[in-house]
Design a protein around this motif. Sequence first.
Motif: not given
Length: 263
Positions: A1-29
């Motif tokens: 699995m690949r994990f990123v941290r990204l800004t979404h709607a002005g807030t940083p989130h940990f997220a799991q990459l689905i592919d190069d263009a999409r990620a699934l948000l996680w509640t915490r790291a």
Amino acid sequence: MRFVRLTHAGTPHFAQLIDDARALLWTRAPWEGGDATEHVVPVTPSALLAPVTPSKIVCVGRNYRAHAKELGNEVPTEPLLFLKPPSALTGPGANIPLPAASARVEHEGELAVVIARTLTDATPEEALAAVFGYACSNDVTARDLQRKDVQFTRAKGFDGFCPVGPYLETEVSPDDLRLVVRVNGEVRQDGRTRDMVFPVGTLLAYISSVMTLLPGDLVLTGTPAGVGPLLAGDRVEVSIEGLGTLENVAVSRATPHSATSAS
Ligand code: ZN
């Protein structure tokens, strides 16, 4: 699995990459007990942050023979440890500010390790089993200040001197990965992690005999030969097999932020 941290709607989130263009948000790291949500968000390069928020960044010096030699140093008989402050952390696409105090800032492409579980006095096997994942990193170093100061703190500790990313990969073996650093497209460093003096499990076990490694802590494992200068405007890319490419641009400290900065 690949994990990123990204800004979404002005807030940083940990997220799991689905592919190069999409990620699934996680509640915490994931290493903080987070869970996947059902919220899929777009991944844009400018939204990416460093994929980790460590309590400390532990680094290892002179862990490749050819690099120790190129700087005129002996190969250490036990791992040479130093720390970078978490404030040095920066993400993929962020600028690396070149401090006015240094006339010689250099790149050091390195394999980065993120810890999943608390480690104290671990064996190499226990330590490897407690790794969450791996990423590209750049141990940016003010070489002139490193030579001048006895401690590495200033030379390694400026804001933006620890780019990490673009993602954490959980399913890769660190034993023999090719690591290439390019500056403005020209290859500067080209090494393999099998040439580490102390391999990842040994390093983590050694560090855990000195200081407890906490979930989310970041360890930089040393750089192969070929370190060299970064000048204002230089684009530096650290590529590691299976871990993508971490790209940053060096800028003069007077203009540390640009419109494309992800930090
Ligand atoms: Zn280094």
